[in-house]
Design a protein around this motif. Structure first.
Motif, PDB file in Angstrom:
ATOM      1  N   LYS A 232      25.306  37.334  90.753  1.00  9.20           N
ATOM      2  CA  LYS A 232      26.670  36.868  90.979  1.00  9.20           C
ATOM      3  C   LYS A 232      26.878  36.511  92.444  1.00  9.20           C
TER       4      LYS A 232
ATOM      5  N   LEU B 216      25.008  27.460  86.960  1.00 11.44           N
ATOM      6  CA  LEU B 216      25.903  28.561  86.618  1.00 11.44           C
ATOM      7  C   LEU B 216      25.936  28.856  85.129  1.00 11.44           C
TER       8      LEU B 216
ATOM      9  N   LEU C  75      26.922  23.055  89.323  1.00 11.38           N
ATOM     10  CA  LEU C  75      27.404  23.499  88.021  1.00 11.38           C
ATOM     11  C   LEU C  75      26.289  23.794  87.014  1.00 11.38           C
TER      12      LEU C  75
ATOM     13  N   ARG D 263      36.849  34.232  93.719  1.00 16.53           N
ATOM     14  CA  ARG D 263      36.042  33.458  92.778  1.00 16.53           C
ATOM     15  C   ARG D 263      34.684  34.134  92.612  1.00 16.53           C
ATOM     16  N   THR D 264      34.295  34.315  91.370  1.00 20.12           N
ATOM     17  CA  THR D 264      33.008  34.933  91.052  1.00 20.12           C
ATOM     18  C   THR D 264      32.206  33.981  90.186  1.00 20.12           C
ATOM     19  N   TYR D 265      31.018  33.616  90.661  1.00 24.71           N
ATOM     20  CA  TYR D 265      30.125  32.739  89.918  1.00 24.71           C
ATOM     21  C   TYR D 265      28.953  33.562  89.391  1.00 24.71           C
ATOM     22  N   THR D 266      28.720  33.482  88.105  1.00 29.36           N
ATOM     23  CA  THR D 266      27.532  34.090  87.521  1.00 29.36           C
ATOM     24  C   THR D 266      26.442  33.029  87.475  1.00 29.36           C
TER      25      THR D 266
ATOM     26  N   LYS E  12      28.740  31.096  84.333  1.00 27.97           N
ATOM     27  CA  LYS E  12      30.166  31.395  84.163  1.00 27.97           C
ATOM     28  C   LYS E  12      30.878  31.340  85.504  1.00 27.97           C
ATOM     29  N   GLN E  13      32.172  31.018  85.477  1.00 26.11           N
ATOM     30  CA  GLN E  13      33.040  31.058  86.653  1.00 26.11           C
ATOM     31  C   GLN E  13      34.282  31.891  86.327  1.00 26.11           C
ATOM     32  N   GLU E  14      34.712  32.697  87.284  1.00 27.72           N
ATOM     33  CA  GLU E  14      35.926  33.502  87.112  1.00 27.72           C
ATOM     34  C   GLU E  14      36.781  33.364  88.360  1.00 27.72           C
ATOM     35  N   SER E  15      38.100  33.445  88.162  1.00 27.32           N
ATOM     36  CA  SER E  15      39.030  33.324  89.290  1.00 27.32           C
ATOM     37  C   SER E  15      40.171  34.311  89.126  1.00 27.32           C
TER      38      SER E  15
END
Length: 247
Positions: free
Chosen positions: A83, A121, A118, A41-44, A123-126
């Motif tokens: 990130k 942030l 939330l 999981r990557t949070y920007t 963006k969120q990526e998985s």
């Protein structure tokens, strides 16, 4: 349509081990013997909110790890900035579904963390990834820094590029300047992508080791063979958070 049905029957026959139906395997390479996988999981984070994000996460991450195992939690120092990157381990997709459902019902987690996190942030990526069959997770000897090297390989999977890639990784390992933590092959997300997680004592020891390795003819030969299958590569320096299991 007839050709499509014939192909489907051939696939089913191959799966059942019916002789004489299909002479080659549709698999792209050997797989691990269990269903264990890892979610990347990557949070920007908003550029001016990283400090707030890390403080909030440090204070409440125990609520999340009560539900499933966290492998590590890092911020990116070089590469893409602002990130937070974390890895979670699951024994099956059913377990992950159960964890996600439990988190949605966990009022303390939702109120103390999610509702406050939330807005910080962008963006969120998985991604879902498996350890490659020839690699086992390892732990660092002490606190240090991590390097995530992401390779975008040519289509075809490990059946095409697996052995040259493995040889290149092992050539770097044999130089001894760095420690391999894990090699992961994506299952969901951008495919034909391999993430290699390394540990180094500090950025300077990593730089010195890389210079040394690139003068080693064994490394040069192995890398020259592997890059024939490479489309792109990205390196990131990862700093472990104070609450990360992998330090």
């Amino acid at each position: 349509m007839l050709a499509s049905r014939t192909f489907c029957r051939a696939v089913v026959a191959a799966a059942r081990g019916v002789p004489g139906q299909v002479s080659s395997s549709f698999a792209t390479g050997p797989r691990q013997h269990d269903g264990t996988f890892y979610e990347f999981r990557t949070y920007t984070v908003k550029p001016d909110k990283m400090k707030d994000f890390l403080e909030l996460t440090s204070k409440n991450i125990h609520l999340r790890t009560a539900h499933s195992q966290m492998l590590g939690y890092w911020t990116l120092e070089f590469g893409e900035l602002n990130k937070a990157f974390h890895i979670w381990k699951y024994e099956s997709f059913a377990q992950r579904s159960e964890v996600r459902a439990a988190l949605a019902k966990d009022q303390e987690w939702q109120e103390k963390y999610m509702s406050r996190m939330l807005p910080l942030l962008d963006k969120q990526e998985s991604e879902i990834a498996y350890l490659v069959p020839w690699c086992e997770l390892s732990s660092p000897p002490k606190t240090g820094v991590y390097e995530m090297v992401t390779f975008q390989m040519k289509p075809g999977g490990p059946a095409v590029w697996g052995e040259p890639f493995k040889a290149a990784i092992h050539a770097h390992m044999k130089t001894g300047y760095t420690k391999l933590i894990g090699v992961f092959h994506t299952e969901y997300g951008l495919l034909n992508r391999v993430h290699v997680l390394w540990w180094n004592e500090n950025p300077d020891s990593r730089a010195a080791g890389r210079h040394y390795a690139h003068e080693d003819p064994r490394v040069v030969a192995a890398v020259r063979e592997s890059v024939r299958f490479l489309e792109s590569q990205q390196n990131s320096l990862l700093i472990p958070a104070s609450f990360s299991p992998l330090k």
